[in-house]
Design an enzyme around this catalytic site. Structure first.
Site, PDB file in Angstrom:
ATOM      1  N   HIS A  86      -9.234   1.115   7.847  1.00  0.00           N
ATOM      2  CA  HIS A  86      -8.951   0.588   6.263  1.00  0.00           C
ATOM      3  C   HIS A  86      -9.064  -0.903   6.315  1.00  0.00           C
ATOM      4  CE1 HIS A  86      -7.727   0.620   2.141  1.00  0.00           C
ATOM      5  NE2 HIS A  86      -6.891  -0.337   2.643  1.00  0.00           N
ATOM      6  N   ASP A 165       0.336   8.063  -5.664  1.00  0.00           N
ATOM      7  CA  ASP A 165      -0.141   6.833  -5.679  1.00  0.00           C
ATOM      8  C   ASP A 165      -0.971   6.402  -6.945  1.00  0.00           C
ATOM      9  OD1 ASP A 165      -0.714   4.319  -4.314  1.00  0.00           O
ATOM     10  OD2 ASP A 165      -2.602   5.037  -4.250  1.00  0.00           O
ATOM     11  N   ARG A 172       1.782  -0.127 -11.922  1.00  0.00           N
ATOM     12  CA  ARG A 172       2.134  -1.478 -11.074  1.00  0.00           C
ATOM     13  C   ARG A 172       0.930  -2.329 -11.881  1.00  0.00           C
ATOM     14  NH1 ARG A 172       0.801   0.037  -5.209  1.00  0.00           N
ATOM     15  NH2 ARG A 172       0.993  -2.205  -4.750  1.00  0.00           N
ATOM     16  N   SER A 187       1.153   2.570  -0.484  1.00  0.00           N
ATOM     17  CA  SER A 187      -0.054   3.056  -0.985  1.00  0.00           C
ATOM     18  C   SER A 187      -0.936   3.303  -0.335  1.00  0.00           C
ATOM     19  CB  SER A 187      -0.412   2.065  -2.145  1.00  0.00           C
ATOM     20  OG  SER A 187      -1.642   2.240  -2.839  1.00  0.00           O
ATOM     21  N   LYS A 191      -2.353   7.171   1.642  1.00  0.00           N
ATOM     22  CA  LYS A 191      -3.800   7.757   1.621  1.00  0.00           C
ATOM     23  C   LYS A 191      -4.636   8.156   2.993  1.00  0.00           C
ATOM     24  CE  LYS A 191      -4.719   4.408  -1.397  1.00  0.00           C
ATOM     25  NZ  LYS A 191      -4.701   3.479  -2.369  1.00  0.00           N
TER      26      LYS A 191
HETATM   27  N1  URA Z   1      -4.944  -1.165  -2.163  1.00  0.00           N
HETATM   28  C1  URA Z   1      -4.233  -0.188  -2.221  1.00  0.00           C
HETATM   29  O1  URA Z   1      -4.720   1.041  -1.845  1.00  0.00           O
HETATM   30  N2  URA Z   1      -3.085  -0.040  -2.893  1.00  0.00           N
HETATM   31  C2  URA Z   1      -2.434  -1.088  -3.265  1.00  0.00           C
HETATM   32  O2  URA Z   1      -1.258  -1.143  -3.659  1.00  0.00           O
HETATM   33  C3  URA Z   1      -2.962  -2.294  -3.021  1.00  0.00           C
HETATM   34  C4  URA Z   1      -4.492  -2.369  -2.518  1.00  0.00           C
END
Ligand code: URA
Length: 437
Positions: A86, A165, A172, A187, A191
């Site tokens: 990621h 999320d 947010r 977050s 994932k």
């Molecule tokens: N990318 C994400 O997946 N989540 C966040 O909170 C910020 C950037």
């Protein structure tokens, strides 16, 4: 969870800086995802976390609860350690396109869920759709079969992955609570975990084109994510890398595909080559193919040199319904109608770049989306001729715009003013700041 406990008690506890119980965090995620907690209470909770932070245990529980809030991919029928990667995102970052084939060429399975992009360029899925006809929607069995056959598949995110999320991120975004380390870390990691990763390599960016503007914040975020990974039994490594200038020389979907293929051939720009080798080597170590980083780097360099990485890219594109011929004949990739030079009005050494502005300029040309409904033009983007440390004469080209419109004077101005100059020689910023294990 005791029936007597109410959301207001959880908010107050966090507001006062106390550590929440595991059951309280799980209850919040379950009830909020189920629509039984109103947004105003969730928003107050997020603001309390923003100011008071979370302990490592709280962040790990939050991550695990968010990962469990929807579908979780079961990749157990794919043999081997599934290593995911990621990047926290940057301009010109095409490393996923490169790492997939590099790592799969070592027979490490790469089962990647990727998103579409909002912002300067598309996400990995959009970049891949430069190959006409390439599919990224698969049912679970097809996806697993593709990975077992080709060692590499990239799919769009499933409809119900981490719904907690999705809801929290949207909240947010409108409550000024995006920029909180435990909230970002949970977050991202939720994932990865829901997508079935056994091990995770993170590329945490800092600089003028990144979410985190300096190394201190990037380090904190990297440490938080690595700690969450370890708490949840996922071997996790984070590389902190520079984003004070775009990565490589191209920004834009087809242009980035071209640069990715050149890198797989061992002919990429030095920064992308180095970052790709470093990240892929970490994946090789976590995937159990290399004993250490040095051996990983040697193995990765070898598959670039002997053509295995390029062959893997072709197999992967063909496996998903794209035309592998385009990998050999890059001139067949979509091409914009005009190539317009942006010349410099000053002379000197490039001292800094407003990287985010260059990303926005690419988006205005059509390479990215403002809203999820916008259509991407795969052919357009920006080619950078000068980067930090380069000397530029007045009138020399700084960049070329690949555009389907002839009048792009505003974009020319944005790109020109994104370059800052100095009279004294300057070294480019180091690419990799630190690695967190
Ligand atoms: N990318 C994400 O997946 N989540 C966040 O909170 C910020 C950037």
């Amino acid at each position: 969870m005791q029936a007597a406990v109410r959301m207001v008690d959880i908010i107050t506890k966090k507001r006062d800086g106390e550590e929440l119980e595991e059951s309280e965090v799980r209850w919040f995620i379950q009830e909020y995802t189920g629509g039984r907690i109103p947004d105003y209470q969730a928003a107050a909770f997020l603001m309390a976390v923003y100011f008071k932070g979370m302990t490592q245990d709280e962040a790990a529980v939050l991550t695990s609860a968010m990962a469990a809030s929807g579908d979780c991919l079961d990749l157990s029928s794919i043999q081997g350690v599934k290593v995911d990667k990621h990047s926290t995102g940057g301009v010109g970052d095409k490393t996923t396109l490169i790492l997939g084939p590099l790592v799969a060429a070592l027979d490490i399975p790469v089962a990647k869920m990727s998103g579409r992009g909002l912002g300067h360029t598309g996400g990995t899925i959009d970049k891949l759709e430069t190959f006409a006809g390439l599919r990224t929607e698969f049912n679970h069995q097809e996806f697993v079969e593709l990975v077992n056959r080709n060692k590499l598949a990239v799919a769009g995110q499933s409809g119900n992955l981490t719904p907690a999320d999705k809801k929290l991120y949207a909240l947010r975004d409108v409550t000024g609570t995006v920029n909180s380390i435990p909230l970002i870390a949970s977050s991202v990691m939720s994932k990865k975990i829901a997508a079935g990763a056994d091990a995770i390599v993170l590329d945490v960016k800092y600089g003028s084109g990144a979410f985190m503007k300096d190394t201190a914040d990037a380090k904190q975020l990297a440490e938080a994510m690595v700690e969450i990974g370890c708490s949840l039994d996922r071997h996790t490594v984070a590389v902190i890398s520079n984003m004070d200038q775009p990565l490589g020389s191209f920004v834009g979907n087809a242009l980035e595909v071209k640069e990715a293929v050149e890198t797989l051939r061992g002919e990429g720009p030095a920064d992308i080559h180095e970052l790709s080798v470093e990240l892929a080597a970490h994946m090789a170590v976590l995937g159990g193919r290399a004993a250490d980083q040095q051996e990983g780097r040697c193995l990765i360099e070898e598959v670039m040199k002997n053509g295995k990485a390029l062959a893997k890219m072709k197999q992967f594109i063909e496996g998903q319904g794209g035309d592998p011929k385009l990998v050999e004949q890059l001139e067949l990739l979509p091409k914009a109608a005009y190539e317009i030079e942006v010349t410099s009005t000053s002379a000197g050494y490039v001292k800094a770049m407003h990287t985010a502005a260059i990303g926005r300029a690419a988006m205005v040309l059509g390479a990215g989306r403002r809203t999820l409904e916008d259509r991407i033009d795969h052919s357009v983007g920006i080619e950078l001729h000068k980067k930090i440390g380069d000397y530029v004469e007045e009138g020399e080209p700084l960049a070329s715009l690949h555009s389907n419109e002839a009048d792009v004077s505003e974009v020319i101005n944005t790109v020109r003013t994104a370059y800052l100059f100095t009279d004294t020689k300057i070294a480019p910023p180091p690419l990799i700041f630190a690695t967190i294990h």
